[in-house]
Design an enzyme around this catalytic site. Structure first.
Site, PDB file in Angstrom:
ATOM      1  N   HIS A  30      -5.739  -6.619  -1.919  1.00 53.41           N
ATOM      2  CA  HIS A  30      -4.728  -5.677  -1.423  1.00 53.41           C
ATOM      3  C   HIS A  30      -3.568  -6.383  -0.713  1.00 53.41           C
ATOM      4  O   HIS A  30      -3.754  -7.010   0.317  1.00 53.41           O
ATOM      5  CB  HIS A  30      -5.425  -4.681  -0.485  1.00 53.41           C
ATOM      6  CG  HIS A  30      -4.724  -3.359  -0.371  1.00 53.41           C
ATOM      7  ND1 HIS A  30      -4.285  -2.635  -1.462  1.00 53.41           N
ATOM      8  CD2 HIS A  30      -4.387  -2.607   0.705  1.00 53.41           C
ATOM      9  CE1 HIS A  30      -3.729  -1.509  -1.059  1.00 53.41           C
ATOM     10  NE2 HIS A  30      -3.760  -1.465   0.255  1.00 53.41           N
TER      11      HIS A  30
ATOM     12  N   ASP B 252      -8.117  -5.716  -6.265  1.00 56.47           N
ATOM     13  CA  ASP B 252      -7.815  -4.579  -5.388  1.00 56.47           C
ATOM     14  C   ASP B 252      -8.063  -3.268  -6.138  1.00 56.47           C
ATOM     15  O   ASP B 252      -7.477  -3.042  -7.195  1.00 56.47           O
ATOM     16  CB  ASP B 252      -6.343  -4.690  -4.971  1.00 56.47           C
ATOM     17  CG  ASP B 252      -5.874  -3.519  -4.114  1.00 56.47           C
ATOM     18  OD1 ASP B 252      -6.729  -2.729  -3.662  1.00 56.47           O
ATOM     19  OD2 ASP B 252      -4.656  -3.416  -3.904  1.00 56.47           O
TER      20      ASP B 252
ATOM     21  N   SER C  27       0.846  -1.184   0.000  1.00 54.51           N
ATOM     22  CA  SER C  27       0.000   0.000   0.000  1.00 54.51           C
ATOM     23  C   SER C  27       0.894   1.250   0.000  1.00 54.51           C
ATOM     24  O   SER C  27       1.855   1.312  -0.755  1.00 54.51           O
ATOM     25  CB  SER C  27      -0.899  -0.069   1.229  1.00 54.51           C
ATOM     26  OG  SER C  27      -2.073   0.653   1.065  1.00 54.51           O
TER      27      SER C  27
END
Lengths: 503, 503
Positions: free
Chosen positions: A460, A435, A198
């Site tokens: 993710h 994602d 991320s």
């Protein structure tokens, strides 16, 4: 439509009570643009990044030592500012040591408590022994315990104290920390490999680009480094979320898409229901979140969820008896989500002493990610990104002016294929197409050694999670490739070292 | 020894008068460590970087427009600081324009007035037409007219106002300027090539490494990016200067080497001569400078000098009639140097409102270059680098604490072969081995596209100077290779662009 069997006010109120008692962090701020606020792009997971006690028990417990390192507040000026203590977790249990050039696996801490990230990044812990690697998890400045000005209260006081919460400063923290760690251990020649998911994945990729002399490679998982300016269309994120629902069921998608108007009409029916807007926002956040953690097996990332959670949500939405109203269906659907979360503590608010929040600051300064919601492909209310109102809200909240073009000046992004085709090396951009952040990530190889690993069914940064008996084949394969690539970086590094010392 | 015919006090005083009236900047600060001060590494040429009016007349006059661009004072924080106006010189006379992807030649301004650098970097102006290139010369912050806080007086007031005079901020200035220039001209796709000499060459190389998405390549001339920490031996610089004298004549080297003691004994003879120390320092500076501009033809870089000026100096030192004293010989020798400079204005002092000086600040903060003078190979007084006393003097002068390890954290340097062998591309490190700064530069190819061009007879960034009828063959050849390499960068860039747009 859907006016006959609307859920009772009681039911809606109950829903809101559940929301506010279980996951206030989700609703405490407008977190998606479509409804009222133009300000907030969807969050990464970091918002929740304080270990929920119940969940923690189910996590693998990794062994490490907790240490602190004194950092400059501004690496790029000589202003006389107080230093701060950066927390980092370290394990040398499996390290080969300096003589044998044992690798250093370095996780780029992102927007939250580092212990939580350490607990949720099993991949690094699991592969460290086979590499004889040291493991280091440094915390990102202004999160967790790594607070400038001695406390979160002071650090988050105003724009002056928050001024040094930037990605570049965080990367400099990491670089200085690595250098000094190595010096203390006489480990200058040990290769460093970066990891991150991320925002942390963005940091890992950027660090490999900006500090190639510090780290030999980076595994950058689910890192939307292209989610800036006009590099990708602003509709990308919500279109992907919506696509994940549509993929399970068109009627599920349709029900959600029409629910916003129904919610609004509820509001006109009962004007005492002040929370309708919050409810919309919470629902949007829930959908976004479900898309991010749409893992193929039951997981306990933020909260326990079944495998293919969107499928489960849609089953409920679609499966209600004929005649069930739209909101009731929605309510049934998201119960998959919030029912699991009843045990979760209110874990975010105390990180946020002045109603301010680290990621919101970052979003209002550097991390300006334009987001729109398209008319057709999106199941969310239509919304066109509006920079002016975004800017206004940032000014209102923080007294700060965003710099929407800075990130691409500093780190690039436009025309990345040309600029990196013959520049840089050793980066893995891993992404799962389920994602929503994958839309702003690198999905094609940029060169022989800057490669994209894309999985159809991934969500993710699933690759960074601990292995599980339920891991599907494609995930096992993805991780095996990652290990192979990291091995090749380290192998090549050793070869270079040997060649040079033989010269 | 050499006590019989020491120059009269009158002669020495005269010498000092000449020094102080013609080149006060050289003597106004201790500029070399060996004598009294441990503080100052030898300067680059930038110290003199204000156009001496007389010289200017002899320089080619290049046509450009002067513009100003508003810059943030701290790019890496969101502190509420005043912006400043950065001056830049621009010529679009030969530019192919955005449609034809005309290149942009961008000189990385270094520590001085940008007009002076523009006047002394003929190479860029001369080759721009054949490339159809725009030419941009941006000024480095805190120099020339590009003063934060509206004036040099305010900018140089104290450590708080000087805090933002750093190389990283300067690189960010350049990057933001390029981005905005391109945006205004719809020239986003035009390739940028960086040029720079000395500290400017360091900036060019670092910028190519740190902002590869902004510039496709860099010609980094005489850039001692390795002159930090222990990467090269601290004796390197003075050994090279000394070698340049020894190479011409051993007796010349010996005379200079013994002169320091004679000078000291002069001091004991006449205690009113307070300036002996300054004289030593000025002599040291003169020798360093002569080594830097030891060009094979007469040149007018800072001041008019004959070709092979060290040869001329040594001829005088060696050629005095038998019985001539050491100091008298020295005086005869350096007359080659200062006799040429009688017409030069006192051009530095007014850049230096508080006895402070931009480069001294940079040397006391980031640009910490350890320098020693060896016992045998150096003709200068023996000196061992002493960081503590350096640090003390910086504190005394600026109230600032140096960060001696920061540059290599930020830009690398240690083990540069390994780290850049498979990372980065398109940098030329050009050096002449007569230049004392060559010892801290990159003298070997690091990869196929990070190449070193080394000339035996070259001095400080001679390749960047305007062509001359006296250019020796090796210099013509060096420039031809540089042009070829730059052509190949641009050609490859166009190929990549085409390949991607055809995809």
């Amino acid at each position: 439509m859907a006016t006959k069997s609307e859920p009772s006010i009681l039911m809606l109120s109950l829903l809101i009570v559940v929301i506010f008692s279980s996951l206030p962090s989700l609703a405490s701020r407008p977190s998606t643009p479509p409804s009222s606020s133009s300000k907030w792009a969807p969050r990464f997971l970091g918002r929740f990044a304080k270990p929920p006690k119940q969940n923690q028990q189910h996590q693998a417990q990794y062994r490490y030592e907790t240490r602190y390192f004194s950092q400059r507040l501004d690496h790029f000026s000589f202003s006389d500012l107080p230093s701060f203590q950066q927390r980092y977790l370290i394990s040398t249990e499996h390290w080969l040591g300096p003589e044998r050039l044992g690798p250093i696996f370095f996780y780029c801490g992102n927007e939250g408590d580092i212990e939580w990230f350490a607990a949720n990044t099993g991949f690094v812990w699991e592969i460290a022994p086979r590499f004889g690697a040291m493991v280091v998890f440094p915390e990102h400045r202004y999160y967790g315990e790594s607070m400038p000005y001695a406390s979160a209260n002071e650090a988050y006081k105003n724009a002056t104290t928050l001024a040094f919460l930037t990605a570049e400063q965080a990367l400099a923290d990491f670089s200085v920390l690595i250098r000094e760690l190595k010096r203390n251990l006489s480990a200058e020649a040990c290769p460093v490999v970066l990891f991150g998911g991320s925002y942390g994945g963005m940091l890992a990729a950027w660090m490999r680009l900006k500090y190639p002399h510090i780290a030999i490679g980076a595994l950058s998982s689910s890192a939307p480094i292209l989610q800036f300016e006009d590099i990708v269309p602003p509709e990308t994120f919500y279109d992907i979320v919506s696509g994940a629902f549509k993929r399970e069921s068109t009627s599920c998608f349709d029900t959600i898409k029409e629910s916003w108007d129904v919610l609004k009409s509820e509001e006109t029916v009962d004007r005492t229901l002040k929370k309708t807007e919050d409810l919309s926002e919470w629902l949007e956040s829930a959908y976004n979140f479900l898309a991010m953690v749409n893992y193929p097996y039951s997981a306990n990332f933020m909260m326990p969820l079944p495998g293919h959670p969107i499928r489960e949500v849609c089953k409920k939405i679609d499966g209600s008896p004929e005649g069930t109203g739209t909101l009731e269906r929605i309510f049934e659907g998201v119960s998959v989500y919030y029912n699991y979360t009843g045990g979760v503590d209110c874990f975010q608010l105390d990180d946020d002493p002045h109603g301010m929040d680290g990621w919101n600051w970052q979003a209002c300064t550097e991390m300006v990610m334009p987001m729109s919601s398209s008319r057709d492909a999106s199941m969310f209310p239509t919304y066109d990104y509006n920079y002016s109102s975004f800017q206004e809200e940032c000014w209102k909240d923080f007294r700060v002016k965003p710099r929407p073009r800075w990130i691409t000046v500093e780190f690039g992004g436009h025309d990345i294929k040309t600029s990196l085709k013959k520049f840089g090396s050793n980066i893995i951009f891993s992404n799962g197409l389920l994602d929503p952040w994958s839309g702003g990530s690198v999905l094609q190889n940029l060169s022989e050694t800057i490669v994209a690993l894309v999985t159809e069914e991934g969500a993710h940064h699933i690759d960074l999670r601990a292995s599980s008996s339920e891991d599907p084949d494609w995930l096992l394969e993805q991780r095996a490739i990652e290990i192979k690539l990291i091995e090749s970086w380290i192998h090549n590094y050793y070869q270079e070292k040997k060649a040079i010392s033989n010269m």
